[in-house]
Design a protein around this motif. Sequence first.
Motif, PDB file in Angstrom:
ATOM      1  N   GLU A   9      36.608  40.441  41.140  1.00 21.01           N
ATOM      2  CA  GLU A   9      37.636  39.462  40.802  1.00 21.01           C
ATOM      3  C   GLU A   9      37.208  38.584  39.634  1.00 21.01           C
ATOM      4  O   GLU A   9      38.040  38.066  38.891  1.00 21.01           O
ATOM      5  CB  GLU A   9      37.964  38.590  42.019  1.00 21.01           C
ATOM      6  CG  GLU A   9      38.745  39.323  43.107  1.00 21.01           C
ATOM      7  CD  GLU A   9      39.218  38.387  44.207  1.00 21.01           C
ATOM      8  OE1 GLU A   9      39.211  37.159  43.974  1.00 21.01           O
ATOM      9  OE2 GLU A   9      39.582  38.876  45.290  1.00 21.01           O
ATOM     10  N   GLU A  43      44.368  41.990  37.162  1.00 21.87           N
ATOM     11  CA  GLU A  43      43.648  42.234  38.415  1.00 21.87           C
ATOM     12  C   GLU A  43      42.435  43.111  38.137  1.00 21.87           C
ATOM     13  O   GLU A  43      42.566  44.211  37.587  1.00 21.87           O
ATOM     14  CB  GLU A  43      44.573  42.910  39.423  1.00 21.87           C
ATOM     15  CG  GLU A  43      45.797  42.072  39.780  1.00 21.87           C
ATOM     16  CD  GLU A  43      46.750  42.798  40.683  1.00 21.87           C
ATOM     17  OE1 GLU A  43      46.379  43.891  41.182  1.00 21.87           O
ATOM     18  OE2 GLU A  43      47.872  42.301  40.879  1.00 21.87           O
ATOM     19  N   LYS A  66      48.404  37.943  36.709  1.00 20.25           N
ATOM     20  CA  LYS A  66      47.019  37.962  36.245  1.00 20.25           C
ATOM     21  C   LYS A  66      46.577  39.397  35.996  1.00 20.25           C
ATOM     22  O   LYS A  66      47.214  40.352  36.440  1.00 20.25           O
ATOM     23  CB  LYS A  66      46.101  37.316  37.276  1.00 20.25           C
ATOM     24  CG  LYS A  66      46.066  38.040  38.628  1.00 20.25           C
ATOM     25  CD  LYS A  66      45.109  37.358  39.596  1.00 20.25           C
ATOM     26  CE  LYS A  66      45.054  38.110  40.922  1.00 20.25           C
ATOM     27  NZ  LYS A  66      44.101  37.502  41.869  1.00 20.25           N
TER      28      LYS A  66
END
Length: 840
Positions: free
Chosen positions: A123, A119, A117
């Motif tokens: 988040e 990062e 993903k």
Amino acid sequence: MPDFAWIPKMALRDFRKNISRLLLFVSSIVVGIAALVAISSFGDNLTGDIDNQAKELLGADLVLENNKPIGDQPIDSLATLTASEVNFASMVAFPQTGASRLTQVRALEGDFPFYGKLETIPESGDADFRSGGQKVLVEKVLMAQFDAQVGDKIKVGNLEFEIAGELQGVPGQTGITATVAPAVYIPMAYLEETGLVQYGSRVEYNRYFQFETNTDVEALIKPFEEEWEIDRVDADTVEDRKRSTGRSFENLSNFLSLVAFIALLLGCVGVASAVNVFVKEKLASVAVLRCLGVSSRDVLLIYLFEIVVMGLVGAIIGSILGTGLQFILPAVFAEFLPVEVSVRISWLSIGFGVITGLFVSILFALLPLLKVRKVSPMATLRPETADSTLFKDPMRWLVILGILVFIWGFSYYLLGQLDWAFGFTGFVVFAFGILWGVGQLIMWSVRKFLPITLRYTVRQSLANLYRPNNQTISLIATIGLGTAMISTLFFLQSQLLEEAKFADKEDQPNLLMFDIQSPQLDEVREKVLSRNLKIIQEVPIVTMQLNEINGIDKRENEELSEEENYSRWMYNREYRVTYRDTLIETEKIVEGELIPYGARGDSIFVSLSEGFGGDRMKIGDEIEFNVQGRPIKTYIGSFRDIKFNQISTNFIVLFPEGVLDQAPKFHVIITRTNNDRESAAIQSEVVREFPNISVVNLGAIVETLEDILNKISFVIQFMALFSIVTGILVLISSLIISKYQRMRESILLRTLGADSGTVSKINTLEYFFLGSLASLSGIILSFLATWLLSVFVFEMSFRPAWGAAFGLYAAITLLTIVLGWLNGRKIINQPPMEILRGNG
């Protein structure tokens, strides 16, 4: 037959009397083995993690890359998910401050990455970015540099975007990559509105694919590879990425292992030195054993048994330390790793360390240990017969040959290439040879030319350099080589940074503007001149590709043998060329001549960079280029030597004027500003009015380069530390091993009336000379190494770093004096009779 029960008993009895000296022998190899085991374990764990995280490295099952848009592919229908990306270098600006910087803009469409993903902080930044609207993700390096916060605005081309998240990590990307080319992710839907992709922009188009689980991607794409090859589409699978990443970090691991191996070799020299002193002190005992009927073979086996036990102990301790040390290596190398490395015990590496440590202990100890074979019973009456020279003992020459074969074999195992292994072995032999020669020369010079008029303390301390059982050569070899390694690093880093700081030189440009479109050229030129800045270079650039070389196109070239074909990259790359009939300062003709267009009919003669195409290309060869779909046939008229390490517009291919004048082109302007404020002002003005133009402040590049060099040098310094620590341990053990020889001398001097102050001065001066000679030898060797690397590898002028050299010399010398003083203070401060009673 030897009595195998009696030999260990004798060895154990002798070991109890000499335990302190033999334990010091152990310390010489502990650090080297620890370094080898740590690097080997780290390499094993890294290889395993690359295999386990291979999909996260790529982010997809398949990636197609090209420098032009990738249309619909037959493989699209086979994929479960697809995504697209367009990436290119461009300026971005922060409206709050007006500051701008060249970055890697990535326009993304789809759910890439499919594995792993993006990062972000917070988040939710990734989800917010993909939810729609003018939102971007910005690399943490950029955020920190311009003190930007999530929610701030950033201008990319003609549009302003809101920063949705601070990008912390991207699958397969290292910290160094983020430092060099920090990324800004924008939605693909807004790419055209930014106005950044224009003629001449170096753009890369990527298509990402995900397939059903357990799909054999290699077999799946096989039918399409030939078509992709023709279209210059590069296909990258998980297996491809795993192989390339594995090769890269295998090379890193092998390089680090070589550094650790040098530390081990230093320890081996300490082993040989320690055993040499030990054997010399045992020659009288050996002669007595020979008188009692013990064979020379049994005597050798007694002491060899002790060495084997100590070598095994040292190897085990080193392996345990190395296993613990590997826990900190992922943090040391974090900036260079594309995967997260787990830490676990590698029993294979531990076994490798134990076997290697035991083997090198025996091998290097045998060189002095074999002397005991030549000791005869007569040595009890005539001690001078107890020693044997190297030249009279073929077995010791055989051991030397074994040592060389071991060094070569170990380096070949790590490097995998014969010439590299021979080169490394040659360097080790050369370095040790030079340092051994320096030590011999110093001892010979002191013995031959020591002035009788010197003060007694100075004369005696110099004479101690060639006393029986002296450690001069071993200390110069070990401390000298360790010093050479770390000082070469310091000197070379200083050289590279000095060379890189071209922006500080008065005659060098420090501002480049590129991707200037022809309609913008006059306005940009006027902006530069209006600030009283000089246009150092104004260069037109035309992009093209290569069709044929001597009538051989890309497909025909693929069918030729490796000896007959031209390099694939010559056909695949995009060429950016300029045109002029003169040379610039960074060029000179090495073969042929510049031939203006029309000088020989309608033939077009181009000039190539020297070495282009290897040895296959020669004057008169025919090359057909493709300029925006139009084929142009040219001939090689000359080859140029180009200094690519100097700031200028250097080109592999140079056309004559009159051929490409009407071709679509973009321009580069190079100038020099007086200070950073002036650079920022013109950079801000140009980017604000012409967002497609990229402006490079070379001063900022220097700062980035310095940051990268500092990170690299930290890693190398960390590894070189093993050599320094080994050298220090060898220094300590050498001083303590020769303690008993010094004890006898001190007793004699004190008995003859010398006070403790005089003995202390003699010992201090001796340690000063030892430390000075060892550090100076290493520094001189490092100056030679730095000069060779500067001139023949980096092609830059050599400038000695006298300040760093003096600091290193002072540190090593002071360390030697302190350790020597600590080692001898007890002897100096006690009465002679008390020492004699204790020694007896």
